[in-house]
Design a protein around this motif. Structure first.
Motif, short mmCIF file in Angstrom:
data_model
loop_
_atom_site.label_atom_id
_atom_site.label_comp_id
_atom_site.label_asym_id
_atom_site.label_seq_id
_atom_site.Cartn_x
_atom_site.Cartn_y
_atom_site.Cartn_z
N GLY A 134 45.20 38.59 55.79
CA GLY A 134 43.83 38.61 56.30
C GLY A 134 42.85 39.15 55.28
O GLY A 134 41.72 38.67 55.18
N LEU A 135 43.29 40.14 54.50
CA LEU A 135 42.41 40.71 53.47
C LEU A 135 42.12 39.69 52.38
O LEU A 135 40.98 39.56 51.93
N PHE A 136 43.16 38.99 51.94
CA PHE A 136 42.95 37.96 50.92
C PHE A 136 42.07 36.83 51.47
O PHE A 136 41.20 36.31 50.76
N GLU A 137 42.30 36.46 52.71
CA GLU A 137 41.50 35.39 53.31
C GLU A 137 40.03 35.80 53.38
O GLU A 137 39.14 35.01 53.08
N ALA A 138 39.77 37.03 53.77
CA ALA A 138 38.38 37.52 53.81
C ALA A 138 37.77 37.55 52.41
O ALA A 138 36.59 37.21 52.24
N ALA A 139 38.57 37.93 51.43
CA ALA A 139 38.08 37.97 50.05
C ALA A 139 37.76 36.57 49.54
O ALA A 139 36.89 36.39 48.68
N ARG A 175 47.76 32.85 51.29
CA ARG A 175 49.23 32.73 51.28
C ARG A 175 49.76 32.74 49.85
O ARG A 175 50.77 33.39 49.55
N THR A 176 49.08 32.05 48.96
CA THR A 176 49.51 32.01 47.56
C THR A 176 49.44 33.39 46.93
O THR A 176 50.37 33.81 46.21
N HIS A 191 52.35 35.58 48.17
CA HIS A 191 53.60 35.23 47.49
C HIS A 191 53.59 35.73 46.04
O HIS A 191 54.62 36.20 45.55
N TYR A 192 52.46 35.62 45.38
CA TYR A 192 52.36 36.09 44.00
C TYR A 192 52.63 37.59 43.93
O TYR A 192 53.44 38.05 43.12
N VAL A 193 51.96 38.38 44.77
CA VAL A 193 52.12 39.83 44.72
C VAL A 193 53.55 40.23 45.08
O VAL A 193 54.17 41.04 44.38
N LEU A 194 54.09 39.66 46.15
CA LEU A 194 55.46 39.98 46.54
C LEU A 194 56.44 39.63 45.43
O LEU A 194 57.33 40.43 45.09
N GLY A 195 56.29 38.46 44.85
CA GLY A 195 57.18 38.04 43.77
C GLY A 195 57.04 38.90 42.53
O GLY A 195 58.04 39.28 41.90
N PHE A 196 55.82 39.22 42.17
CA PHE A 196 55.58 40.05 40.99
C PHE A 196 56.22 41.42 41.15
O PHE A 196 56.91 41.91 40.26
N VAL A 197 55.99 42.05 42.30
CA VAL A 197 56.53 43.39 42.53
C VAL A 197 58.05 43.36 42.66
O VAL A 197 58.75 44.23 42.15
N PHE A 198 58.59 42.33 43.31
CA PHE A 198 60.04 42.19 43.39
C PHE A 198 60.63 42.14 41.98
O PHE A 198 61.61 42.84 41.67
N PHE A 199 60.04 41.36 41.11
CA PHE A 199 60.47 41.24 39.71
C PHE A 199 60.39 42.60 39.02
O PHE A 199 61.34 43.03 38.36
#
Length: 183
Positions: free
Chosen positions: A113-118, A130-131, A134-142
């Motif tokens: 929701g925060l990204f959508e508002a931004a 959504r993109t 996924h980017y943030v989750l993937g980056f931090v997982f890495f």
């Protein structure tokens, strides 16, 4: 009438607190129902009073990890991404746990929701949100996987400037937002 045993006074919050402590100490592979129960001086079956299965408990832990985002006043992609990343990085294996709960539909991700508002004003705000998630989750997982491997001595510490790489990726996402159609 005798006082109720201490175990009878455990709440779902107590269980989530214990699970989060174990996650931070032992990582996701060490987060077992038995270890959580032992830390609370309970039988493992007692945990199922509050959570029907381990996945629902992990979803509650995920919600706790993401709690700081619920009060966020971030208004642009970079601010949202930085707060989301910080919440995930505050807990060992935070990205992996949150990603799993999110993928299974057991936990929401307030950053959506925060990204959508931004991205408001963009015709593709939902897709952009959504993109970005996924980017943030993937980056931090890495990042978290590399940090763990470094602690074990499996790999050398990465030399890349992760903060700069992260910011550059978020900037690319934000720059790619199409303008609002005026027709």
């Amino acid at each position: 009438m005798p006082a109720a045993p201490a175990t009878a006074r455990r709440t779902a919050d107590d269980v989530v607190d214990a699970a989060l402590d174990i996650l931070d100490s032992h990582g996701l592979p060490g987060l077992s129902m038995r270890r959580i129960a032992d830390s609370l001086d309970l039988q493992p079956s007692a945990l199922y009073w509050h959570f029907p299965n381990k996945q629902s408990l992990l979803a509650a832990v995920s919600e706790r990890i993401l709690a700081p985002l619920r009060n966020s006043h971030a208004t642009d992609f970079q601010q949202v991404a930085d707060e989301f990343r910080a919440a995930l990085r505050d807990h060992r294996d935070g990205a992996e746990l949150v990603y799993s709960s999110y993928a299974l539909g057991l936990s929401g991700v307030p950053a959506l929701g925060l990204f959508e508002a931004a991205a408001q004003g963009s015709e593709q705000a939902q897709t952009a949100a959504r993109t970005a998630v996924h980017y943030v989750l993937g980056f931090v997982f890495f990042e978290q996987q590399q940090e763990f491997a470094t602690r074990l001595g499996v790999i050398d510490a990465p030399s890349a400037d992760r903060d700069a790489d992260f910011a550059a990726g978020v900037a690319l996402l934000a720059a790619g937002l199409p303008a609002v159609s005026t027709s």
